[in-house]
Structures are given as C-alpha cells and as structure tokens.
Design a protein around this motif. Structure first.
Motif, PDB file in Angstrom:
ATOM      1  N   ALA A 156      30.461  35.193  15.041  1.00 38.28           N
ATOM      2  CA  ALA A 156      31.885  35.063  15.352  1.00 38.28           C
ATOM      3  C   ALA A 156      32.628  36.388  15.258  1.00 38.28           C
ATOM      4  N   ASP A 157      32.026  37.408  14.621  1.00 36.28           N
ATOM      5  CA  ASP A 157      32.681  38.710  14.491  1.00 36.28           C
ATOM      6  C   ASP A 157      32.483  39.601  15.713  1.00 36.28           C
ATOM      7  N   MET A 158      31.747  39.132  16.699  1.00 37.31           N
ATOM      8  CA  MET A 158      31.616  39.861  17.962  1.00 37.31           C
ATOM      9  C   MET A 158      32.784  39.487  18.866  1.00 37.31           C
ATOM     10  N   PRO A 159      33.632  40.445  19.228  1.00 34.80           N
ATOM     11  CA  PRO A 159      34.755  40.122  20.119  1.00 34.80           C
ATOM     12  C   PRO A 159      34.253  39.615  21.470  1.00 34.80           C
TER      13      PRO A 159
ATOM     14  N   ARG B 118      23.664  31.236  25.603  1.00 30.88           N
ATOM     15  CA  ARG B 118      24.813  32.030  25.165  1.00 30.88           C
ATOM     16  C   ARG B 118      24.446  32.931  23.985  1.00 30.88           C
ATOM     17  N   TRP B 119      23.651  32.363  23.075  1.00 37.10           N
ATOM     18  CA  TRP B 119      23.212  33.115  21.900  1.00 37.10           C
ATOM     19  C   TRP B 119      22.370  34.314  22.333  1.00 37.10           C
ATOM     20  N   ASN B 120      21.405  34.064  23.225  1.00 38.78           N
ATOM     21  CA  ASN B 120      20.576  35.152  23.740  1.00 38.78           C
ATOM     22  C   ASN B 120      21.433  36.219  24.411  1.00 38.78           C
ATOM     23  N   HIS B 121      22.406  35.809  25.192  1.00 39.91           N
ATOM     24  CA  HIS B 121      23.311  36.747  25.868  1.00 39.91           C
ATOM     25  C   HIS B 121      23.964  37.695  24.883  1.00 39.91           C
ATOM     26  N   ASP B 122      24.477  37.150  23.801  1.00 40.73           N
ATOM     27  CA  ASP B 122      25.193  37.994  22.835  1.00 40.73           C
ATOM     28  C   ASP B 122      24.246  38.809  21.965  1.00 40.73           C
ATOM     29  N   GLU B 123      23.042  38.292  21.711  1.00 38.95           N
ATOM     30  CA  GLU B 123      22.050  39.109  20.996  1.00 38.95           C
ATOM     31  C   GLU B 123      21.643  40.326  21.824  1.00 38.95           C
ATOM     32  N   VAL B 124      21.431  40.132  23.119  1.00 39.48           N
ATOM     33  CA  VAL B 124      21.106  41.261  23.991  1.00 39.48           C
ATOM     34  C   VAL B 124      22.286  42.220  24.070  1.00 39.48           C
ATOM     35  N   ARG B 125      23.475  41.656  24.166  1.00 40.21           N
ATOM     36  CA  ARG B 125      24.684  42.487  24.261  1.00 40.21           C
ATOM     37  C   ARG B 125      24.874  43.376  23.034  1.00 40.21           C
ATOM     38  N   PHE B 126      24.446  42.909  21.858  1.00 40.13           N
ATOM     39  CA  PHE B 126      24.730  43.616  20.613  1.00 40.13           C
ATOM     40  C   PHE B 126      24.281  45.072  20.662  1.00 40.13           C
ATOM     41  N   PHE B 127      23.038  45.325  21.087  1.00 39.75           N
ATOM     42  CA  PHE B 127      22.567  46.708  21.100  1.00 39.75           C
ATOM     43  C   PHE B 127      23.219  47.528  22.205  1.00 39.75           C
TER      44      PHE B 127
END
Length: 415
Positions: A188-191, A264-273
């Motif tokens: 939730a801390d990822m904008p 959606r989870w995978n999307h944001d995990e990839v986005r993180f790096f």
C-alpha cells in the motif's frame, strides 16, 4: 510511475554500441584478448530450477540437482541466482549450512561430467523469503473463509516458510554492508498501486459460486507486503567497479479469479525495481533507509520476473515487462538473449516451456544491465531439437521447465 531523467538514459546508446554482435547457444562464445586472456567481462546468469528443495541439495545424488549443475557448469557464470531454491533456515531443516552452500559443495563444485569442471563460488547469500511466512495476527488474505492458513494467507504463496525462495552464488566479493533488502515493504506504500481493495469500484467481494475473488480489506492493507519472496539489492565488487545485482521473483499472474489479484500484484512487483533504479523516494528498505538507487550506480536485474513482453492471454491482461523492463530506458534491452530451441518453437527469446500451459513458450527470465554497462554477448541455454550435443538438451529438460539465461557484461569497454 513518474520516471526521473537520469544519465542512464543518455548512456543507452553508448552501452549498445560497445557490445559484440551475436548470440550463442552455450558458453562457447567467449571473447579473448590478443594475449589469450578471456575478456568477456562478468558473466551473470539466472536459472529457475523449479522447486529445488532442501532434501535434494543437502545430499549428493539427486537427478534434478545434477542436471541443473551440469547446465550451470556448461555456462560457468561468475554471478548466479537460483530461483525456487528453498530457504532451509526459514524452513528449519538442515540448519548447519544454507541450501545454496550445500548446492555449491555437493553439486556445483563437483564435476558432473568427465568433460566438465567444478565451480567454486566463494561468496553466497540466501535472502529471507516471504513465501509461507504468516503475519503475527491471523488474516484471510485469499478470502476462502479461513484465517492464518498456509499457503493462501501467507505473505507469499508457500506451504512452509522459505518455500520457492532464491539464493545467489558469486565468484566476486559481496559488499555485505551495502546490501539493501525490501522484504517488509508494504504494498500500500507504493503510490498508484493496483491493489484491488474492498469497496472500490469494480472490485468483486461477493463472487458467483464458481468464481474466485481475492482482494484486500482496509485491515489487510496495513500489513500486506509487496514482495512475494523478497526484492534485494546486492552490490558485487567486480572487475572495473561495483555492480548492483537486483534480484526478485514476482508472483505468477494467474490463478486468482475475477479481480486479477495476482496479475496486479505481479505488475507492481515488476514495477518496484523500475522505480528503484529511477530513484523514486517513496521506497524504503528493511532498515528504514529511504530512496532508490543512486543515479550513477551500475546494476543488473536478474531472475524470473513471471512477466513477459507481449503476453496477451486473458488471464494476463497487464504487460508490466513491456512497460517497466523492455521499453524502459533505464535497462538495456536492444538485444535480448536468444536460443535455437526457443526459435524452433516460435519465440527466439523464450526462457520457459510448458508448465501450467501445455506447449506455451514464454520469455519471463531476465539478465538486464543498466545502459551504462557493456553487453558483450548473451544467450538462453536451450539447444535445438537436432543438436549434436544431445545430453545438454536432456539436462535442461530434467532441471526445469525454465532455461538458464546468461549475459557477459563489462563495467566499461576496457574490462
């Protein structure tokens, strides 16, 4: 994601023009100087050895581990990540040595064929994984009506702590004082995250009888972690300077029902790096240090991202690999590793075959340098069906449904 303008984008062309052309099938495409010394740079490799468990690596003689070791000994990487290697310390089994050390000692350091040499990796690291780890209080994350039950209510899917983890082996020293892990980063801390939250428009909380609907409640948001395993930045002291190895293994985007939760989870995990290398300041590590990677840092992203460019099946409607990796100027992707075996199956850059979708080939495993680095050569180890070295084809199939991906990368053209 708001991407910062960095010097890496300006160096993309420089990194590309410094590379050598061509893709080779195994480790045979090494460059040498006129004095005969290898000048390939540092060889980085990622290998998802599907569900390699503690009992297999802690003792010699396991056929899957032997096959995986033969593939690795063919390539002889300097820095290696093994995905889906159980973290036995979290599991609580054979705790005298880590599974990565056992794999090195029992398999990688021992010649697995008469024409192969063992590889001694002096430096290893086995990060903690969120797989199978339950919160301190009981939650029903997967919304099946039960609370605090593995695997669905763990931070990452696993039937025990440390299941499906990953580990790193290196010939080069690791700057352990500068390692940054993000295991406890809250999703939730990822904008601008894509979390399906109860009460939001379009989020199903009362599914039909034959449907699955996974979502988070406001209470879940307080504790739910972004990494399904972990995200970790490991600096290696290679020839020519420091290179940050960026390791993750995002959750597979499927098996999640009408809300596309895992997608959606995978999307944001990839986005993180992608955000991390862009220097986004919302990021914090497990020590509480905030911010992303320094603008002048060099890095290599490695591992099974469970996301491939152009994947258009109904259960994978998002395309994080295309947006955050392939089309991202912060990674050099003008030439991706290829193989004869993948080409025969219609996708030269493929790194996985079969699995949950019969006959499907996918490009989901990566070794991607920052654009200031010099890519010398790269490959996916997947021989053609009629290859003369048939035993290699048998080994890659026995080891995993994934194929080892490697790249020779130098810190600059002189190394």
């Amino acid at each position: 994601m708001v991407r910062l303008k960095t010097r890496r984008a300006l160096l993309k062309t420089i990194g590309g023009t410094a590379t050598a052309a061509g893709f080779v099938g195994t480790a045979s495409g090494r460059q040498r100087t006129r004095h005969g010394k290898q000048n390939r740079g540092t060889r980085y490799a990622a290998f998802n050895v599907i569900e390699l468990e503690t009992e297999q690596v802690q003792k010699p003689g396991d056929p899957q581990a032997e096959a995986a070791a033969r593939v690795i000994q063919e390539v002889r990487p300097d820095v290696l990540v093994v995905n889906e290697l159980t973290n036995n310390l979290q599991q609580g089994k054979y705790t005298d040595r880590t599974n990565i050390d056992a794999f090195v000692e029992n398999y990688l350091s021992v010649p697995q064929r008469d024409d192969l040499d063992g590889i001694d990796y002096e430096y290893t690291l086995q990060p903690k994984s969120n797989t199978g780890v339950l919160p301190e209080q009981d939650y029903d994350f997967n919304k099946d009506g039960t609370f605090g039950k593995r695997p669905g209510d763990a931070f990452g899917f696993g039937v025990y702590p440390g299941h499906y983890a990953f580990a790193i082996a290196s010939k080069y020293p690791i700057d352990t004082s500068s390692v940054r892990s993000f295991q406890t980063f809250n999703w939730a801390d990822m904008p601008g995250n894509l979390i399906p939250v109860a009460g939001e428009e379009g989020v199903v909380t009362d599914p039909e009888d034959d449907e699955i609907a996974i979502y988070l409640t406001e209470e879940d948001l307080d504790v739910y972690r972004l990494p399904s395993k972990t995200h970790i930045d490991i600096p290696f002291e290679v020839e020519g300077g420091t290179v940050h190895g960026l390791f993750a293994h995002p959750t597979p985007p499927g098996f999640d029902g009408v809300n596309n939760f895992n997608g959606r989870w995978n999307h944001d995990e990839v986005r993180f790096f992608a955000d991390y290398v862009a220097g986004e300041d919302y990021i914090y590590d497990d020590s509480g240090v905030r911010g992303g990677l320094d603008d002048d840092a060099s890095y290599v992203l490695m591992g099974d991202m469970n996301a491939g460019p152009g994947l258009g099946r109904d259960e994978r409607p998002l395309h994080p690999a295309q947006e955050f990796l392939v089309d991202n100027d912060d990674f050099y992707t003008d030439r991706l590793p290829k193989s004869p075996g993948g080409a025969q199956r219609g996708l030269p850059t493929a790194t996985r075959f079969g699995g949950d979708f019969e006959g499907v080939v996918e490009q989901i495993d990566y070794v991607l340098p920052s654009p200031d680095l010099s890519l010398r050569s790269s490959s996916v180890v997947w021989p053609s069906k009629n290859a003369t070295k048939q035993n290699l084809g048998e080994d890659v199939s026995t080891a995993s449904d994934h194929r080892l991906v490697w790249a020779d990368i130098a810190t600059h053209p002189g190394h």
